[in-house]
Design an enzyme around this catalytic site. Structure first.
Site, PDB file in Angstrom:
ATOM      1  N   HIS A   6      35.002  -7.514 105.280  1.00 49.17           N
ATOM      2  CA  HIS A   6      33.970  -7.740 104.216  1.00 49.17           C
ATOM      3  C   HIS A   6      34.692  -7.629 103.064  1.00 49.17           C
ATOM      4  O   HIS A   6      34.364  -8.128 101.742  1.00 49.17           O
ATOM      5  CB  HIS A   6      33.154  -6.794 104.267  1.00 49.17           C
ATOM      6  CG  HIS A   6      33.153  -5.484 103.928  1.00 49.17           C
ATOM      7  ND1 HIS A   6      33.916  -4.551 104.611  1.00 49.17           N
ATOM      8  CD2 HIS A   6      32.761  -4.730 102.866  1.00 49.17           C
ATOM      9  CE1 HIS A   6      34.000  -3.275 103.857  1.00 49.17           C
ATOM     10  NE2 HIS A   6      33.310  -3.488 102.989  1.00 49.17           N
ATOM     11  N   LYS A  59      35.380   5.094 104.912  1.00 51.07           N
ATOM     12  CA  LYS A  59      35.814   6.090 103.810  1.00 51.07           C
ATOM     13  C   LYS A  59      35.952   5.278 102.800  1.00 51.07           C
ATOM     14  O   LYS A  59      35.777   5.741 101.429  1.00 51.07           O
ATOM     15  CB  LYS A  59      37.244   6.367 104.693  1.00 51.07           C
ATOM     16  CG  LYS A  59      37.707   7.591 103.802  1.00 51.07           C
ATOM     17  CD  LYS A  59      39.153   8.179 104.550  1.00 51.07           C
ATOM     18  CE  LYS A  59      39.210   8.419 106.043  1.00 51.07           C
ATOM     19  NZ  LYS A  59      40.410   8.775 106.712  1.00 51.07           N
ATOM     20  N   LYS A  72      43.926   0.251 110.765  1.00 52.28           N
ATOM     21  CA  LYS A  72      44.809   1.330 111.352  1.00 52.28           C
ATOM     22  C   LYS A  72      45.865   0.835 111.953  1.00 52.28           C
ATOM     23  O   LYS A  72      45.546  -0.159 112.588  1.00 52.28           O
ATOM     24  CB  LYS A  72      44.157   2.414 111.879  1.00 52.28           C
ATOM     25  CG  LYS A  72      44.739   3.880 111.709  1.00 52.28           C
ATOM     26  CD  LYS A  72      44.397   4.613 110.577  1.00 52.28           C
ATOM     27  CE  LYS A  72      44.888   6.093 110.355  1.00 52.28           C
ATOM     28  NZ  LYS A  72      44.475   6.628 109.193  1.00 52.28           N
ATOM     29  N   SER A 113      46.372   5.835  97.173  1.00 49.39           N
ATOM     30  CA  SER A 113      47.081   4.572  97.651  1.00 49.39           C
ATOM     31  C   SER A 113      46.392   3.402  96.891  1.00 49.39           C
ATOM     32  O   SER A 113      47.206   2.441  96.531  1.00 49.39           O
ATOM     33  CB  SER A 113      46.665   4.238  99.327  1.00 49.39           C
ATOM     34  OG  SER A 113      47.685   5.074 100.075  1.00 49.39           O
TER      35      SER A 113
HETATM   36  P1  NAD Z   1      51.444  15.278 109.854  1.00 51.53           P
HETATM   37  O1  NAD Z   1      52.303  14.553 111.103  1.00 51.53           O
HETATM   38  O2  NAD Z   1      52.184  15.329 108.575  1.00 51.53           O
HETATM   39  O3  NAD Z   1      51.012  16.920 110.396  1.00 51.53           O
HETATM   40  C1  NAD Z   1      50.176  17.078 111.612  1.00 51.53           C
HETATM   41  C2  NAD Z   1      50.646  18.383 112.027  1.00 51.53           C
HETATM   42  O4  NAD Z   1      49.692  18.848 113.047  1.00 51.53           O
HETATM   43  C3  NAD Z   1      51.962  18.641 112.462  1.00 51.53           C
HETATM   44  O5  NAD Z   1      52.714  19.546 111.921  1.00 51.53           O
HETATM   45  C4  NAD Z   1      51.697  18.853 114.028  1.00 51.53           C
HETATM   46  O6  NAD Z   1      52.855  19.685 114.510  1.00 51.53           O
HETATM   47  C5  NAD Z   1      50.397  19.505 113.986  1.00 51.53           C
HETATM   48  N1  NAD Z   1      49.588  19.713 115.195  1.00 51.53           N
HETATM   49  C6  NAD Z   1      49.442  18.418 116.226  1.00 51.53           C
HETATM   50  N2  NAD Z   1      48.818  18.951 117.229  1.00 51.53           N
HETATM   51  C7  NAD Z   1      48.396  20.322 117.076  1.00 51.53           C
HETATM   52  C8  NAD Z   1      47.565  21.205 117.476  1.00 51.53           C
HETATM   53  N3  NAD Z   1      47.298  20.718 118.856  1.00 51.53           N
HETATM   54  N4  NAD Z   1      47.483  22.371 117.264  1.00 51.53           N
HETATM   55  C9  NAD Z   1      47.919  22.902 116.001  1.00 51.53           C
HETATM   56  N5  NAD Z   1      48.772  22.087 115.173  1.00 51.53           N
HETATM   57  C10 NAD Z   1      49.261  20.509 115.644  1.00 51.53           C
HETATM   58  O7  NAD Z   1      50.021  14.322 109.949  1.00 51.53           O
HETATM   59  P2  NAD Z   1      49.014  14.268 108.634  1.00 51.53           P
HETATM   60  O8  NAD Z   1      49.337  13.249 107.660  1.00 51.53           O
HETATM   61  O9  NAD Z   1      49.002  15.712 107.861  1.00 51.53           O
HETATM   62  O10 NAD Z   1      47.732  13.876 109.327  1.00 51.53           O
HETATM   63  C11 NAD Z   1      46.924  15.009 110.126  1.00 51.53           C
HETATM   64  C12 NAD Z   1      45.388  14.497 110.100  1.00 51.53           C
HETATM   65  O11 NAD Z   1      45.046  13.910 108.690  1.00 51.53           O
HETATM   66  C13 NAD Z   1      45.346  13.229 110.866  1.00 51.53           C
HETATM   67  O12 NAD Z   1      43.906  13.164 111.649  1.00 51.53           O
HETATM   68  C14 NAD Z   1      45.427  12.185 109.946  1.00 51.53           C
HETATM   69  O13 NAD Z   1      44.663  11.172 110.442  1.00 51.53           O
HETATM   70  C15 NAD Z   1      44.614  12.769 108.953  1.00 51.53           C
HETATM   71  N6  NAD Z   1      44.793  11.984 107.581  1.00 51.53           N
HETATM   72  C16 NAD Z   1      46.095  12.015 106.837  1.00 51.53           C
HETATM   73  C17 NAD Z   1      46.313  11.395 105.838  1.00 51.53           C
HETATM   74  C18 NAD Z   1      47.257  11.227 105.305  1.00 51.53           C
HETATM   75  O14 NAD Z   1      47.572  10.866 103.913  1.00 51.53           O
HETATM   76  N7  NAD Z   1      48.632  11.564 105.491  1.00 51.53           N
HETATM   77  C19 NAD Z   1      45.045  10.778 104.996  1.00 51.53           C
HETATM   78  C20 NAD Z   1      43.761  10.837 105.710  1.00 51.53           C
HETATM   79  C21 NAD Z   1      43.775  11.626 107.065  1.00 51.53           C
END
Ligand code: NAD
Length: 472
Positions: A65, A94, A106, A363
């Site tokens: 959209h 979002k 995504k 972003s």
């Molecule tokens: P990342 O890879 O930088 O970090 C994620 C961390 O979670 C890692 O250190 C990993 O070891 C840890 N992890 C994984 N499974 C785990 C568990 N079962 N218990 C404890 N720790 C665990 O990822 P991120 O970019 O920080 O993303 C994290 C979440 O935030 C995701 O759901 C992602 O979709 C969301 N998110 C990220 C962004 C972004 O800008 N990076 C934006 C919006 C939402």
């Protein structure tokens, strides 16, 4: 499809349905908003060591959209089609909530980054990008990826370089991806943006007197105890900024290797350094390791921040949650069934589609910067600084008093790119919070912030469709 995979996509759709009854849009329009518009599943070979591996990957564009579509790329061995569909769907809502003019998308690559060398990851990322280019699933006006779980600025730089090699002379090509390193056309403040946004979201809620007194908490973040799951990009910046700028106390951190606890507070800056050298958070001075990693949900605290993956709080552990507020830094960390239990217990949930929207907001700023081919603040910084200096000089002359150099530096500073990015992000998070609150207060039958956020998003998207003349 495993129960866990189904839970995430189904939870998102169930939450949509729960909110849709509070709107007056026709069924056809609601069905169109809900559906994923384009799904590209690919399998491609990459030479790893002496042989080839066939890599499974996806790009889902949930809603056209508004264009381009936008959303991160996840590298994880758990990636599957339903997960990417759920994440793309959340991106649409979002973007609408924070008034970022994009549709949601995504990407996901089914690999565990820890299993590959940097060189192998580069090959995989570049090959994935080639697939996206070939099917027109990437481009400044088409679909703009960004970092997500398992990816960061390094991967975005590889994507940019591959795209540019295949689109020589395209003047706006830098805008084909965001979250790039600053010296590769990125923007200052993007790396911390999601965590910073989570902090602003938490702060806005904690500043509400009535809501906080209903939870038997004082207003403000200062002194509030926080537990964080996942010390990656989002979790670490949420912790650092909540401590440094809000005065919160992080009492426990849960990571892949286990959960550590210290009721007196954990210094996240030192913990990050410790983890870098020891490759683990366990054994960090002053902390105790819990017997079971999964018991992070049971730790008493004011604010619980799941910042790892989806479906972490589910039917099986929701009852053990002791926190009064849960801020969804991760996407989809609470299943729909768990949410019903938590709401019954009186827990307040700040939903992912608002709480972690800081990343896509910045972003958007990066994309605008790339299209304008100029750093924010470049034109006005010096002019503003000179104007403020003239004011200060005048005040000093009229009062016959001199201010200190430090005070003068603060008063006469022109805004840098990072100042403008933070200010734009804060303004966005504050405004969107109050838009959600307005729906929450106006619609008496809504008693949770996720439903209010969904209604806000659906109303905005419906209005876009109607102004396109698609659903008159
Ligand atoms: P990342 O890879 O930088 O970090 C994620 C961390 O979670 C890692 O250190 C990993 O070891 C840890 N992890 C994984 N499974 C785990 C568990 N079962 N218990 C404890 N720790 C665990 O990822 P991120 O970019 O920080 O993303 C994290 C979440 O935030 C995701 O759901 C992602 O979709 C969301 N998110 C990220 C962004 C972004 O800008 N990076 C934006 C919006 C939402």
């Amino acid at each position: 499809m495993s129960e866990k995979q189904a839970r995430f996509y189904e939870s998102v759709q169930q939450n949509f349905d729960k909110a849709a009854v509070h709107t007056s849009h026709p069924k056809g329009l609601l069905d169109q908003i809900k559906a994923c518009n384009a799904i590209y599943k690919m399998n491609f070979p990459v030479k790893i060591g002496k042989g080839y591996e066939v890599i499974e990957a996806y790009r889902v564009q949930h809603s056209h959209h508004r264009l381009p579509t936008k959303g991160g790329i996840r590298f994880s061995h758990l990636v599957n089609q339903e997960e990417v569909m759920a994440l793309a769907t959340l991106m649409t809502y979002k973007c609408a909530i924070v008034d970022v003019p994009f549709g949601g998308a995504k990407g996901g690559v089914c690999v565990s980054p820890r299993k590959y060398s940097e060189e192998q990851l580069e090959k995989i990322t570049r090959r994935y990008t080639v697939e996206l280019v070939r099917k027109n699933f990437i481009g400044p006006g088409t679909d703009v990826p960004a970092p997500d779980y398992g990816t960061g600025p390094r991967e975005m730089a590889w994507i940019l370089d591959t795209y540019q090699q295949m689109n020589q002379g395209e003047i706006d090509s830098a805008a084909c991806v965001t979250g790039k390193p600053v010296n590769q056309n990125g923007i200052r403040g993007r790396t911390e943006a999601t965590g910073r946004g989570v902090y602003y979201a938490t702060r806005e809620f904690c500043n509400l007197e009535k809501e906080m007194s209903a939870l038997k908490l004082s207003t403000g973040i200062e002194g509030k105890t926080m537990v964080i799951q996942g010390l990656g990009n989002v979790g670490s910046y949420t912790g650092l900024i909540s401590i440094n700028e809000g005065g919160a106390k992080v009492v426990a951190v849960s990571e892949i290797e286990g959960t550590i606890h210290n009721p007196d507070g954990i210094d996240i800056k030192k913990l990050l350094k410790y983890r870098k050298t020891k490759k683990s958070i366990l054994g960090f001075p002053g902390t105790k390791t819990l017997k079971e990693r999964k018991d992070w949900v049971k730790i008493p605290c004011d604010i619980l921040v799941p910042a790892a993956l989806e479906s972490q709080i589910h039917k099986g552990n929701a009852k053990s949650v002791k926190a009064k507020i849960i801020v969804e830094a991760a996407n989809g960390p609470i299943t729909a069934a768990a949410e019903a239990i938590l709401l019954k217990k009186g827990v307040v949930i700040l939903p992912d589609m608002y709480a972690n929207a800081g990343g896509v907001t910045v972003s958007y700023f990066e994309w605008l910067k790339n299209l304008s081919h100029m750093r924010f603040g470049r034109m006005e910084k010096r002019f503003d600084s000179n104007t403020y200096s003239n004011f200060v000089n005048l005040i000093e002359r009229l009062t016959a008093k001199t201010i200190s150099k430090r005070e003068r530096d603060i008063l006469t500073k022109g805004a840098d790119e990072v100042d403008l990015v933070r200010s734009g992000l804060e303004d966005t998070m504050v405004n969107s919070f109050h838009q959600i609150r307005e729906v929450y207060n106006r619609k008496k039958k809504i008693n949770d912030y996720r439903t209010a956020a969904f209604v806000l998003a659906v109303d905005k998207i419906a209005s876009d469709y109607m102004s396109l003349g698609v659903f008159p």
